[in-house]
Motif scaffolding. Structure first.
Motif, PDB file in Angstrom:
ATOM      1  N   SER A  79       1.859   4.370 -14.159  1.00  0.00           N
ATOM      2  CA  SER A  79       0.781   4.555 -13.188  1.00  0.00           C
ATOM      3  C   SER A  79      -0.436   5.187 -13.852  1.00  0.00           C
ATOM      4  O   SER A  79      -0.314   6.216 -14.518  1.00  0.00           O
ATOM      5  CB  SER A  79       1.262   5.450 -12.043  1.00  0.00           C
ATOM      6  N   GLN A  85       5.087   8.377 -13.632  1.00  0.00           N
ATOM      7  CA  GLN A  85       5.615   7.429 -12.648  1.00  0.00           C
ATOM      8  C   GLN A  85       5.393   5.994 -13.112  1.00  0.00           C
ATOM      9  O   GLN A  85       4.341   5.664 -13.647  1.00  0.00           O
ATOM     10  CB  GLN A  85       4.909   7.648 -11.309  1.00  0.00           C
ATOM     11  N   ILE A  87       5.164   2.074 -11.765  1.00  0.00           N
ATOM     12  CA  ILE A  87       4.943   1.300 -10.541  1.00  0.00           C
ATOM     13  C   ILE A  87       5.204  -0.169 -10.851  1.00  0.00           C
ATOM     14  O   ILE A  87       5.113  -0.596 -12.011  1.00  0.00           O
ATOM     15  CB  ILE A  87       3.520   1.512  -9.979  1.00  0.00           C
ATOM     16  N   LYS A  89       4.132  -4.053  -9.743  1.00  0.00           N
ATOM     17  CA  LYS A  89       3.090  -4.815  -9.052  1.00  0.00           C
ATOM     18  C   LYS A  89       3.025  -6.229  -9.627  1.00  0.00           C
ATOM     19  O   LYS A  89       3.619  -6.531 -10.650  1.00  0.00           O
ATOM     20  CB  LYS A  89       1.714  -4.157  -9.220  1.00  0.00           C
ATOM     21  N   SER A 126      -0.232  -0.467  -0.650  1.00  0.00           N
ATOM     22  CA  SER A 126       0.016  -0.472  -2.088  1.00  0.00           C
ATOM     23  C   SER A 126      -1.076   0.288  -2.815  1.00  0.00           C
ATOM     24  O   SER A 126      -2.262   0.095  -2.564  1.00  0.00           O
ATOM     25  CB  SER A 126       0.052  -1.926  -2.586  1.00  0.00           C
ATOM     26  N   ASP A 128      -2.778   0.244  -6.063  1.00  0.00           N
ATOM     27  CA  ASP A 128      -2.866  -0.744  -7.133  1.00  0.00           C
ATOM     28  C   ASP A 128      -4.284  -0.815  -7.680  1.00  0.00           C
ATOM     29  O   ASP A 128      -5.077   0.114  -7.491  1.00  0.00           O
ATOM     30  CB  ASP A 128      -2.376  -2.107  -6.637  1.00  0.00           C
TER      31      ASP A 128
END
Length: 174
Positions: A79, A85, A87, A89, A126, A128
């Motif tokens: 991230s 973290q 993520i 996508k 989300s 993103d």
């Protein structure tokens, strides 16, 4: 006699363990590993039931080591907001693409060299690229190749773009 055999067995087990652990760590670091997908940001592609049972995916590390990703791939990245973290996508655009954003500070963005545009499938739910912009390919961690859990969802994940997402057509595309 039995005591000597026991010691030999223990010695063989311990030496095998000290070989197996580094080999396993290397395989997981370089080739692939499994990850649980949490949250609703990738619905309906991942976690379609909304939290009753999280999907588990196989993340291919080998293909991303040379940044071999394409539009429509589902990828894991560190991230940009929290490097602790990871993520997951979908890749919407690659370097050089022009993207019509959904809620970013600029309506249209050219993806800079060495960057990707990633989005969750469940827009509005989300965090993103529409929040933090293009993502450096250096943050790329893996490409989801298969859903491996739950068993009724086992499948190979093929690249696909949601309707009306992806790069804009330009005159040079003809």
């Amino acid at each position: 006699m039995a005591q000597q055999a026991g010691r030999r067995y223990l010695r063989a087990f311990v030496s095998g363990f000290f070989v197996a652990v580094p080999v396993t760590v290397t395989v997981l670091d370089r080739l692939a590993y499994v990850a649980r997908v949490e949250g609703v940001s990738m619905q309906p592609s991942l976690n379609p039931e909304g939290g009753s049972e999280d999907d588990v995916v196989l993340l291919d590390r080998w293909s991303v080591r040379n940044f071999q990703v394409q539009r429509g791939d589902v990828v894991s990245v560190l991230s940009p907001r929290n490097p602790q973290q990871k993520i997951i996508k979908r890749v919407i655009g690659l370097e050089g693409d022009f993207i019509r954003t959904l809620s970013y500070k600029n309506r249209y963005v050219r993806i800079p060299d060495g960057h990707l545009w990633i989005e969750g499938d469940h827009h509005g739910h989300s965090l993103d690229s529409n929040n933090f912009g293009p993502v450096s390919m250096g943050l790329l961690h893996g490409r989801a190749s298969h859903i491996i859990w739950p068993p009724n969802r086992w499948q190979r994940m093929k690249p696909s773009l949601p309707p009306n997402r992806g790069p804009l057509e330009t005159e040079d595309d003809d």
